[in-house]
Design an enzyme around this catalytic site. Structure first.
Site, short mmCIF file in Angstrom:
data_model
loop_
_atom_site.label_atom_id
_atom_site.label_comp_id
_atom_site.label_asym_id
_atom_site.label_seq_id
_atom_site.Cartn_x
_atom_site.Cartn_y
_atom_site.Cartn_z
N GLU A 244 0.89 -1.18 0.00
CA GLU A 244 0.00 0.00 0.00
C GLU A 244 0.91 1.21 0.00
O GLU A 244 1.52 1.54 1.02
CB GLU A 244 -0.89 -0.01 1.23
CG GLU A 244 -1.84 -1.19 1.25
CD GLU A 244 -2.85 -1.06 2.37
OE1 GLU A 244 -3.58 -0.06 2.40
OE2 GLU A 244 -2.87 -1.94 3.22
N CYS A 278 -2.05 9.32 2.44
CA CYS A 278 -1.74 8.70 1.15
C CYS A 278 -2.80 9.03 0.12
O CYS A 278 -2.53 9.13 -1.06
CB CYS A 278 -1.61 7.20 1.33
SG CYS A 278 -3.08 6.46 2.07
P1 NAD Z 1 8.51 4.99 4.45
O1 NAD Z 1 8.43 4.24 3.19
O2 NAD Z 1 9.65 5.91 4.66
O3 NAD Z 1 8.53 3.99 5.70
C1 NAD Z 1 7.51 3.05 5.93
C2 NAD Z 1 8.04 1.95 6.84
O4 NAD Z 1 9.04 1.22 6.14
C3 NAD Z 1 8.71 2.44 8.12
O5 NAD Z 1 8.36 1.58 9.19
C4 NAD Z 1 10.19 2.33 7.80
O6 NAD Z 1 10.99 2.18 8.95
C5 NAD Z 1 10.20 1.07 6.94
N1 NAD Z 1 11.35 0.92 6.04
C6 NAD Z 1 12.11 1.88 5.50
N2 NAD Z 1 13.07 1.35 4.72
C7 NAD Z 1 12.90 0.00 4.75
C8 NAD Z 1 13.56 -1.11 4.15
N3 NAD Z 1 14.61 -0.93 3.33
N4 NAD Z 1 13.12 -2.35 4.41
C9 NAD Z 1 12.06 -2.53 5.21
N5 NAD Z 1 11.39 -1.53 5.83
C10 NAD Z 1 11.80 -0.27 5.59
O7 NAD Z 1 7.13 5.77 4.60
P2 NAD Z 1 6.71 6.82 5.72
O8 NAD Z 1 7.41 8.10 5.48
O9 NAD Z 1 6.79 6.19 7.06
O10 NAD Z 1 5.14 6.99 5.40
C11 NAD Z 1 4.64 7.83 4.43
C12 NAD Z 1 4.36 7.08 3.14
O11 NAD Z 1 3.44 6.01 3.37
C13 NAD Z 1 3.69 7.95 2.08
O12 NAD Z 1 4.28 7.70 0.84
C14 NAD Z 1 2.24 7.49 2.08
O13 NAD Z 1 1.55 7.72 0.88
C15 NAD Z 1 2.40 6.02 2.38
N6 NAD Z 1 1.17 5.45 2.92
C16 NAD Z 1 0.41 4.66 2.11
C17 NAD Z 1 -0.81 4.17 2.57
C18 NAD Z 1 -1.70 3.33 1.69
O14 NAD Z 1 -2.62 2.71 2.21
N7 NAD Z 1 -1.49 3.29 0.38
C19 NAD Z 1 -1.23 4.44 3.88
C20 NAD Z 1 -0.42 5.22 4.68
C21 NAD Z 1 0.78 5.74 4.19
#
Ligand code: NAD
Length: 472
Positions: A244, A278
């Protein structure tokens, strides 16, 4: 200042095996509120092995037992509803009204899934075959900071329903809310090892989860950029995946939309969760002939928006979660200005009267060039790009001219026309004449680079199944 120094593994709060830590600040005041210790890969490996071992017994529990567990978790969370709301507001700066609604929905999910489980089609049979749905096994869940509780509940409930076990890596930035959630879970006396939570960074412990051979599926919610890395890591062991990811959703005003009624809704779609959503409708498509009126109404309605302390009932826009996010949003606003987009409202810096806190001015750009960075990239802050269009064909082309496909919003006085337009939009969800549908658990997920798979109600259960055909 609260210290979070435990993971939750095998039904116990276990001290984190590292002194490396992150300090969390209240985004409204910039006061330090918590310190969270960041685990090593060893803790993640231990949690995965525990989940894998537990799956052997938990997958054999009865539907009644699992329905009972879902009910118990729901009841414990309900007792702490107010505390969970306060923590989300404190830690993330989410406005209290929105947080109340989201917390209620998240907790209720356990009851929704309990009801789905009662009638779930685990076995379908005919004269020559039997189709059997089985829980996928160990599910690794990786969560972003902007909807922590919703994603904890949204993954734990369907996983438990199917007899799966979980290893969760929540966002580092929601440690207080996650801790309060875990205390509820612990009080619900769920079988040990079913839900395991490891705090830490994505690079250090998240990656272990996505590469580990004992993890059968990954449910990732986060940015498209991280999603791509996860996709690659999961490919090594062909894990089942739901992704997502991010969005750059269009709100389309058809030429018969009643503008003065619609513009306040347009703003709440664009600035939902202070723009850190998002599904935010961050591109507004407007008939060229109506542009002047839309500009006037946007300016008028933005002035009325209440920016401020997210604890206050009337607040509509709170701060960005942290300094990094504040800086990111500022750099996008700067890029819009440098690219000569017309700045209608807002701009660089904090709103007047806000010295402390990561507050951003609600900003609107009028963009005649669809290729601009601010039009194409997800900003994740209160920045709206207005794109004028000549005719509906052009509106559709602009709406679909994006790498993303998470949500879309259409406003029109003609339902038939709006519905017809909706069928041509490449996006997982289209809302017509509303910013908050009352539909019960529709599937949620993205097309194109907004994701893979669908979650929500029974769709989340389907996502966590393997399907087996037995033929005779
Ligand atoms: P992010 O991608 O920076 O991090 C998300 C999670 O992934 C965190 O827990 C982070 O620690 C982890 N992570 C980071 N690098 C990783 C790796 N290499 N391997 C495994 N895990 C890793 O996102 P964010 O800044 O926390 O959140 C914002 C983003 O989330 C926005 O792009 C938003 O659109 C998206 N989002 C999408 C939905 C949806 O339902 N489509 C819902 C909420 C947020």
């Amino acid at each position: 200042m609260k210290i979070i120094n435990t993971n939750y593994i095998n039904g116990k709060f276990k001290e984190i095996d590292s002194r490396e830590s992150l300090t969390l600040k209240n985004p409204t005041t910039e006061d330090e509120i918590a310190q969270i210790y960041l685990s090593t890969p060893d803790a993640m490996n231990e949690a995965i092995e525990c989940a894998s071992k537990t799956f052997e017994s938990f997958s054999k529990t009865s539907i009644d037992e699992r329905m009972d567990i879902l009910q118990r978790i729901h009841d414990e969370l309900l007792k702490q509803e107010e505390a969970l709301i306060d923590l989300a507001v404190l830690e993330f700066g989410a406005t209290i009204k929105t947080t109340r609604r989201r917390t209620k929905n998240a907790i209720n999910l356990f009851l929704t899934i309990k009801e789905e489980l009662r009638n779930y089609d685990f076995i379908k049979k005919d004269d020559y075959s039997m189709t059997v749905k089985e829980g996928v096994g160990v599910i690794g869940v990786i969560i972003p900071w902007n909807a922590n509780l919703a994603h904890l509940c949204g993954n734990i409930a369907p996983a438990i329903a199917l007899g799966c076990t979980l290893v969760i890596k929540p966002s580092e930035f929601n440690a207080l809310e996650t801790q309060a959630f875990l205390e509820c879970l612990h009080k619900a006396h769920i079988p040990k090892g079913v839900v395991n939570v490891v705090h830490g960074t994505g690079e250090r412990v998240g990656e272990v989860l996505t590469k580990h051979p004992l993890v059968n599926a990954i449910s990732f919610i986060g940015s498209t950029q991280t999603g791509k890395k996860i996709f690659e890591n999961c490919s090594k062991t062909i894990k089942r995946m739901t992704l997502e990811l991010g969005g750059k959703s269009p709100t389309i005003l058809l030429d018969d939309a009643i503008l003065q009624d619609v513009i306040p809704q347009v703003l709440s779609i664009a600035y939902s969760n202070s723009g850190q959503a998002c599904h935010a409708g961050s591109r507004l498509l407007v008939p060229k002939s109506k542009l002047e009126e839309v500009e006037r109404l946007l300016t008028f309605n933005i002035q009325k928006l209440k920016i401020g302390d997210p604890k206050e009932e009337e607040t509509q826009i709170g701060p960005m979660i942290n300094q990094t996010q504040f800086n990111t949003v500022q750099s996008y606003i700067k890029s819009g200005i440098e690219d000569d987009a017309k700045l209608l409202c807002g701009g660089l810096g904090k709103p007047e009267g806000f010295e402390k806190g990561y507050f951003v001015k609600p900003t609107v750009f009028i963009c005649n060039d669809e290729t601009l960075k601010i039009v194409q990239e997800e900003i994740f802050g209160p920045v709206l790009c207005v794109l004028p269009y000549e005719n509906e064909q052009e509106a559709l082309a602009i709406a679909n001219n994006t790498l993303f496909g998470l949500s879309a919003y259409i406003f029109s006085n003609n339902d038939t026309k709006a519905l017809e337009f909706a069928t041509h939009i490449k996006s997982g969800r289209v809302l017509i004449n509303t910013c908050a549908s009352k539909a019960k658990n529709p599937p949620f997920g993205g097309m194109k680079q907004s994701g893979l798979g669908r979650m929500g109600g029974r769709y989340s259960m389907d996502a966590f199944c393997e399907i087996k055909s037995i033929l005779f």
